[in-house]
Design an enzyme around this catalytic site. Sequence first.
Site, mmCIF file in Angstrom:
data_model
loop_
_atom_site.group_PDB
_atom_site.id
_atom_site.type_symbol
_atom_site.label_atom_id
_atom_site.label_comp_id
_atom_site.label_asym_id
_atom_site.label_seq_id
_atom_site.Cartn_x
_atom_site.Cartn_y
_atom_site.Cartn_z
ATOM 1 N N ASP A 44 0.873 -1.166 0.000
ATOM 2 C CA ASP A 44 0.000 0.000 0.000
ATOM 3 C C ASP A 44 0.920 1.228 0.000
ATOM 4 O O ASP A 44 2.101 1.130 0.339
ATOM 5 C CB ASP A 44 -0.892 -0.033 1.239
ATOM 6 C CG ASP A 44 -1.690 1.245 1.384
ATOM 7 O OD1 ASP A 44 -2.266 1.704 0.383
ATOM 8 O OD2 ASP A 44 -1.703 1.802 2.511
ATOM 9 N N ARG A 45 0.408 2.379 -0.423
ATOM 10 C CA ARG A 45 1.288 3.544 -0.530
ATOM 11 C C ARG A 45 1.193 4.458 0.698
ATOM 12 O O ARG A 45 2.108 4.468 1.526
ATOM 13 C CB ARG A 45 0.940 4.322 -1.817
ATOM 14 C CG ARG A 45 2.051 5.242 -2.285
ATOM 15 C CD ARG A 45 1.562 6.196 -3.364
ATOM 16 N NE ARG A 45 0.870 7.341 -2.764
ATOM 17 C CZ ARG A 45 0.301 8.315 -3.474
ATOM 18 N NH1 ARG A 45 0.292 8.269 -4.797
ATOM 19 N NH2 ARG A 45 -0.275 9.321 -2.856
ATOM 20 N N ASP A 46 0.063 5.174 0.810
ATOM 21 C CA ASP A 46 -0.047 6.189 1.865
ATOM 22 C C ASP A 46 -0.080 5.530 3.251
ATOM 23 O O ASP A 46 -0.918 4.681 3.527
ATOM 24 C CB ASP A 46 -1.308 7.040 1.644
ATOM 25 C CG ASP A 46 -1.263 7.758 0.289
ATOM 26 O OD1 ASP A 46 -0.148 8.150 -0.137
ATOM 27 O OD2 ASP A 46 -2.321 7.920 -0.348
ATOM 28 N N TYR A 89 -4.818 12.788 1.392
ATOM 29 C CA TYR A 89 -4.824 13.102 -0.048
ATOM 30 C C TYR A 89 -3.476 13.644 -0.528
ATOM 31 O O TYR A 89 -3.403 14.619 -1.261
ATOM 32 C CB TYR A 89 -5.967 14.062 -0.404
ATOM 33 C CG TYR A 89 -7.320 13.471 -0.119
ATOM 34 C CD1 TYR A 89 -7.777 12.382 -0.856
ATOM 35 C CD2 TYR A 89 -8.136 13.962 0.903
ATOM 36 C CE1 TYR A 89 -9.014 11.803 -0.600
ATOM 37 C CE2 TYR A 89 -9.371 13.394 1.169
ATOM 38 C CZ TYR A 89 -9.801 12.320 0.412
ATOM 39 O OH TYR A 89 -11.016 11.744 0.669
ATOM 40 N N LYS A 123 -9.740 -1.077 -3.335
ATOM 41 C CA LYS A 123 -9.614 -1.948 -2.166
ATOM 42 C C LYS A 123 -10.771 -1.641 -1.211
ATOM 43 O O LYS A 123 -11.134 -0.470 -1.084
ATOM 44 C CB LYS A 123 -8.266 -1.711 -1.463
ATOM 45 C CG LYS A 123 -7.067 -2.156 -2.300
ATOM 46 C CD LYS A 123 -5.744 -1.851 -1.621
ATOM 47 C CE LYS A 123 -5.418 -0.374 -1.591
ATOM 48 N NZ LYS A 123 -4.083 -0.052 -1.042
HETATM 49 MG MG LIG Z 1 -2.710 3.335 3.486
#
Ligand SMILES: [Mg+2]
Length: 426
Positions: free
Chosen positions: A244-246, A255, A345
Amino acid sequence: MAVRQAVFLVGGKGTRLGTVTAATPKPLLPITPDMLLIDLLIEEAVRHGFTDIVLLAGHLGDSVERLYHGRRIREATVRVIREPEPAGTGGALRHAAGILDPWFLLANGDSWFDINLRALTLAPPRAGLARIALRPMADTARYGSVELHGRRITAFTEKKAAAGSGPVPGLINGGLYLLRRAILDRIAGPCSIEQDVFPALVRQGAVEGRVFDGYFLDIGLPETLAQARRELPMRLARPAAFLDRDGVLNIDHGYTHRPEQLRWMEGAREAVLALNEAGYLVFVVTNQAGVAHGFYHEADVHAFHARMQAELADMGAHIDAFYHCPFHPDATIRRYRHPSHPDRKPNPGMLLKAQREWRIRDRGSFLIGDRESDIEAANRAGIPAMLFDGTNLLATVRQALAAVRPAPGAPTPIPISIETPAMQAG
Ligand SMILES: [Mg+2]
């Protein structure tokens, strides 16, 4: 600035293979029913972030040109340069002088050395013209060996005759080079880079060596070609790490989308590098509802990922591909409105897409996310998942690797599953 050009020598005649290469250049021999060796080599360069692929063709160059010139492969473009007459590997390179970058990767087209190409091309040496990827071998007799002192190559030793003596362990030339364009000044006429240019440069102390221990195979002999066809189908599929990124790779400011907002989570870049070195494919799978809400555009998502990729390249690491989902049920931008987009997701669409687009081995693959929806997406794609607690991603990745892979010398295989509270709940 990361090296972006990968040049492949595909002009070799392959005389030792006899009739096999009469109608086909060696690098164009199939190694699996649906793949030529050169396809594998190009794909490896492209996934490491090389975007300018150059094939130096000679013997049967028309077939190379017909098949590859102008092709686009993911982010990369392929060009074929044909030498007018056989002039050795040195002459072929010299012929391409007009298009070479200040630093470029040069690779033999008839061997595969499975290493982190970004590590080889990282931080080109200030002095010197070349860096060679070396591989330790139990017996160097077939290849000739390389003497390394510190970072500097001090000598090449010719191939030993196979008569009598036992195996000679040492380092061999792995056929992968980081070269400075100025090396062309040392190439006058037809010559061999390996046999003429490098030995002369070594005498001047202008060649670095770096040792890598990846899988190595050349298809120069009928028996090694047969070996390649036997072994490569098993080697080509790699385990994948879905990240996952953030909140996993970068700090989640809410954001997050401007490249200048990129702040890496602790151990994140090191974690990607560790996965690269472990032979993993690394994918980012990220929901980007900010696009659906009109806060930013998909172009911003791409720009953010380009920044991540550039900062990773600065330490010899890379992401193989980014998958993002811009859809959301309450989108203000109509074209991004979807009640339950298969990619968003906890739906597993992005993982399934990666599984379709890449040769991924299920065994050893895993996902790391910081939300329940990440874990659920992995479960629905049949991939074990681990919930990241936000402390140090490298530590978490090491834990994941230890859980999916038996430690060296471990007596029994460890079952392929990662138990997390989230998974048990799911
Ligand atoms: Mg995340």
